[in-house]
Design an enzyme around this catalytic site. Structure first.
Site, mmCIF file in Angstrom:
data_model
loop_
_atom_site.group_PDB
_atom_site.id
_atom_site.type_symbol
_atom_site.label_atom_id
_atom_site.label_comp_id
_atom_site.label_asym_id
_atom_site.label_seq_id
_atom_site.Cartn_x
_atom_site.Cartn_y
_atom_site.Cartn_z
ATOM 1 N N LYS A 127 0.867 -1.189 0.000
ATOM 2 C CA LYS A 127 0.000 0.000 0.000
ATOM 3 C C LYS A 127 0.897 1.231 0.000
ATOM 4 O O LYS A 127 2.060 1.162 0.407
ATOM 5 C CB LYS A 127 -0.882 0.007 1.252
ATOM 6 C CG LYS A 127 -2.088 0.913 1.159
ATOM 7 C CD LYS A 127 -3.245 0.260 0.436
ATOM 8 C CE LYS A 127 -4.395 1.238 0.225
ATOM 9 N NZ LYS A 127 -5.585 0.572 -0.320
ATOM 10 N N ASP A 167 -7.025 4.617 -4.429
ATOM 11 C CA ASP A 167 -7.677 4.474 -3.117
ATOM 12 C C ASP A 167 -8.282 5.845 -2.842
ATOM 13 O O ASP A 167 -8.508 6.624 -3.796
ATOM 14 C CB ASP A 167 -6.659 4.053 -2.032
ATOM 15 C CG ASP A 167 -7.327 3.655 -0.707
ATOM 16 O OD1 ASP A 167 -7.842 2.538 -0.613
ATOM 17 O OD2 ASP A 167 -7.354 4.477 0.234
HETATM 18 P P1 NDP Z 1 -12.850 8.201 -2.497
HETATM 19 O O1 NDP Z 1 -11.777 9.177 -2.309
HETATM 20 O O2 NDP Z 1 -13.417 8.004 -3.869
HETATM 21 O O3 NDP Z 1 -14.072 8.518 -1.522
HETATM 22 C C1 NDP Z 1 -13.910 8.544 -0.139
HETATM 23 C C2 NDP Z 1 -15.213 8.990 0.482
HETATM 24 O O4 NDP Z 1 -15.126 8.847 1.880
HETATM 25 C C3 NDP Z 1 -15.542 10.433 0.221
HETATM 26 O O5 NDP Z 1 -16.925 10.596 0.196
HETATM 27 C C4 NDP Z 1 -14.905 11.130 1.432
HETATM 28 O O6 NDP Z 1 -15.500 12.386 1.757
HETATM 29 C C5 NDP Z 1 -15.196 10.127 2.509
HETATM 30 N N1 NDP Z 1 -14.165 10.246 3.543
HETATM 31 C C6 NDP Z 1 -12.836 10.031 3.407
HETATM 32 N N2 NDP Z 1 -12.192 10.267 4.556
HETATM 33 C C7 NDP Z 1 -13.136 10.642 5.417
HETATM 34 C C8 NDP Z 1 -13.124 11.007 6.770
HETATM 35 N N3 NDP Z 1 -11.966 11.049 7.464
HETATM 36 N N4 NDP Z 1 -14.301 11.317 7.353
HETATM 37 C C9 NDP Z 1 -15.464 11.264 6.663
HETATM 38 N N5 NDP Z 1 -15.538 10.933 5.370
HETATM 39 C C10 NDP Z 1 -14.403 10.615 4.771
HETATM 40 O O7 NDP Z 1 -12.289 6.801 -1.915
HETATM 41 P P2 NDP Z 1 -12.784 5.340 -2.212
HETATM 42 O O8 NDP Z 1 -14.255 5.327 -2.390
HETATM 43 O O9 NDP Z 1 -11.916 4.753 -3.265
HETATM 44 O O10 NDP Z 1 -12.389 4.588 -0.848
HETATM 45 C C11 NDP Z 1 -13.277 4.493 0.266
HETATM 46 C C12 NDP Z 1 -12.838 3.383 1.199
HETATM 47 O O11 NDP Z 1 -12.807 2.136 0.490
HETATM 48 C C13 NDP Z 1 -11.425 3.526 1.792
HETATM 49 O O12 NDP Z 1 -11.416 2.937 3.070
HETATM 50 C C14 NDP Z 1 -10.577 2.676 0.857
HETATM 51 O O13 NDP Z 1 -9.381 2.229 1.468
HETATM 52 C C15 NDP Z 1 -11.534 1.519 0.602
HETATM 53 N N6 NDP Z 1 -11.258 0.730 -0.579
HETATM 54 C C16 NDP Z 1 -11.230 1.306 -1.819
HETATM 55 C C17 NDP Z 1 -10.996 0.530 -2.939
HETATM 56 C C18 NDP Z 1 -11.099 1.093 -4.306
HETATM 57 O O14 NDP Z 1 -11.061 0.300 -5.257
HETATM 58 N N7 NDP Z 1 -11.238 2.386 -4.493
HETATM 59 C C19 NDP Z 1 -10.666 -0.895 -2.813
HETATM 60 C C20 NDP Z 1 -10.831 -1.430 -1.474
HETATM 61 C C21 NDP Z 1 -11.070 -0.616 -0.407
HETATM 62 P P3 NDP Z 1 -14.639 13.758 1.592
HETATM 63 O O15 NDP Z 1 -14.566 13.979 0.116
HETATM 64 O O16 NDP Z 1 -15.418 14.779 2.310
HETATM 65 O O17 NDP Z 1 -13.282 13.492 2.203
#
Ligand code: NDP
Length: 447
Positions: A127, A167
């Site tokens: 990662k 991510d």
């Molecule tokens: P994105 O950046 O596309 O979206 C993240 C979302 O979560 C946004 O809506 C963001 O809101 C919110 N968010 C992030 N940090 C915080 C926080 N500290 N408090 C509240 N809201 C938060 O990321 P992904 O959708 O790709 O990833 C989401 C999760 O899924 C993560 O845990 C990631 O590790 C996991 N994941 C992702 C994969 C992928 O293929 N993308 C694969 C496997 C797991 P804001 O914009 O306001 O920060």
């Protein structure tokens, strides 16, 4: 109480990595699950497998200098933790978020080892990321940052060595800039060095949708075990990024009603079901805030800036935002409101106390390392297509994803049964993922 030998190994791991709470949390969870393995197979710990698994093969930390639109020099910190390559090249995403530090990258990399093993595909765990915050940055700033980041990272990665992906904060735009710089520096078109690429330049259909789709499919499998389905059921989803958007889409396709989405400013509730096109327009195209969804839904949705999305009553919950976003009080509230299944789209979104509450209440709980493995699995399918210079259809690729998710669910369920913990997907996923990696490590000798 852990077995004393296991406890000794864990204590040494925690002492060697001070000040890393997220990594400690992830390590503790795995050790707790492995207690059932220790009873039958103490040789894994005796052979030092656990101690070696917890120590990354390589950790790279580097300076990322770049110039912002005002001509000011900015400095961020870049990370790549190459955790374990027993089953294949290191594989795992890059996270760009202001909170990123070594503890977070290590917890994610550690989980990735077991998740990747569970997919059944030949990928190791790793990662990376940076404390760079893409929010409010111009495209030019993001490009210059990505180019600087790759100017250091390129020497450590490669299709047979280490294959990063997206991510939080790293989507198609960032992967494009990163791949462009890698291509330029290496002077070769090595498509398999990064996944999550655009469809015109080596990307795979379904990769964008894969994590969210997979988490919803995993939930559906858990519901099937309980002789029910998504049909007509209400689901609460947190986040509004890549994972959340496509989890909502798949829930809708499976006949469920996903009624919430959130970001760090609050959440929206839309009792008719989230209007996906509107959500995608605001989040994917305009990169706006979630409150705009309610404003543009003409009174059919409400925005809530205080409290928790988990207060909204539903049958199924999919946390899809970030780690430790679902606490004990949220779990209690969900249970009170009658939740029957929780499928983690994000990595480690539920705190250990929340997981305990779900399990004690008999809620089907799918941990992230099983439930969100669809993303990395489809990344491995992207690598297969790149290696074969091929491009598969949407239907075929989605079929492979569905098959892989059902396989992971089955494997976790059967392994939990085998070790006398029926229905415990946490133990099932950790043990099944661990065994494959551990056996490969034993085969390779002490390296
Ligand atoms: P994105 O950046 O596309 O979206 C993240 C979302 O979560 C946004 O809506 C963001 O809101 C919110 N968010 C992030 N940090 C915080 C926080 N500290 N408090 C509240 N809201 C938060 O990321 P992904 O959708 O790709 O990833 C989401 C999760 O899924 C993560 O845990 C990631 O590790 C996991 N994941 C992702 C994969 C992928 O293929 N993308 C694969 C496997 C797991 P804001 O914009 O306001 O920060």
């Amino acid at each position: 109480m852990l077995d004393p030998a296991l406890q000794k190994t864990l204590d040494a791991v925690l002492a060697r990595n001070p000040g890393e709470p997220e990594f400690h949390q992830a390590a503790r969870e795995v050790f707790d699950s492995l207690a059932v393995v220790q009873e039958r197979h103490p040789e894994y710990n005796d052979l030092g497998i656990l101690a070696r698994l917890c120590e990354p093969e390589r950790q790279i930390i580097f300076r990322v200098p770049w110039v912002d639109d005002r001509g000011q020099v900015q400095v961020n910190r870049g990370f790549r933790v190459e955790y374990n390559s027993a089953l294949g090249p290191y594989k795992g995403g890059l996270r760009f978020h202001r909170s990123v530090n070594l503890s977070i990258v290590k917890f994610l990399g550690f989980e990735q080892i077991f998740k990747n093993s569970l997919t059944g595909l030949p990928i190791g765990g790793g990662k990376g990321g940076s404390d760079f915050d893409p929010h409010g940055k111009s495209d030019g700033e993001v490009m210059r940052f990505c180019q600087s980041f790759m100017s250091e990272l390129y020497r450590h990665i490669g299709e047979y060595r280490d294959v990063p992906a997206g991510d939080i904060g790293v989507g198609a735009r960032e992967i494009g800039y990163l791949f462009g710089q890698y291509k330029r520096l290496s002077n070769q078109y090595e498509a398999g060095v990064l996944t999550g690429k655009g469809l015109d330049w080596g990307g795979s259909l379904v990769r964008t949708e894969a994590t969210g789709y997979g988490a919803a499919i995993f939930a559906e499998e858990m519901l099937k075990v309980r002789d029910t389905s998504f049909d007509g059921r209400r689901a609460v989803v947190s986040g509004s990024g890549n994972v959340a958007i496509y989890a909502i889409q798949k829930i809708q396709q499976l006949g469920g009603i996903a009624i919430t989405a959130s970001d760090s400013s609050g959440y929206v509730v839309d009792e008719d079901g989230i209007d996906l096109e509107l959500l995608k327009q605001i989040k994917e195209v305009e990169r706006g805030r979630i409150a705009e969804y309610a404003e543009r839904r003409g009174g059919r949705a409400r925005f809530v800036s205080e409290g928790s999305v988990w207060d909204v009553p539903a049958d199924v919950a999919l946390p899809c935002a970030t780690q430790n976003e679902l606490h004990a009080r949220d779990a209690k509230k969900l249970v009170e409101n009658g939740v029957i299944a929780v499928s983690e789209g994000a990595n480690m979104p539920s705190t250990p106390e929340a997981v305990e509450i779900f399990q004690a209440a008999g809620v089907a709980f799918g941990p992230g390392k099983a439930a969100n493995a669809g993303g990395v699995a489809t990344s491995a399918l992207e690598m297969q297509q790149n290696a074969a210079r091929d491009a598969w259809s949407f239907e075929y690729t989605e079929g492979r994803l569905t098959e892989i998710m059902r396989g992971i669910h089955q494997n976790a369920l059967e392994t939990a049964d085998e070790f006398g913990r029926p229905g415990n997907y946490v133990i099932g996923a950790n043990v099944a993922g661990f065994r494959k990696v551990a056996d490969a490590m034993i085969a390779f000798g002490v390296i």
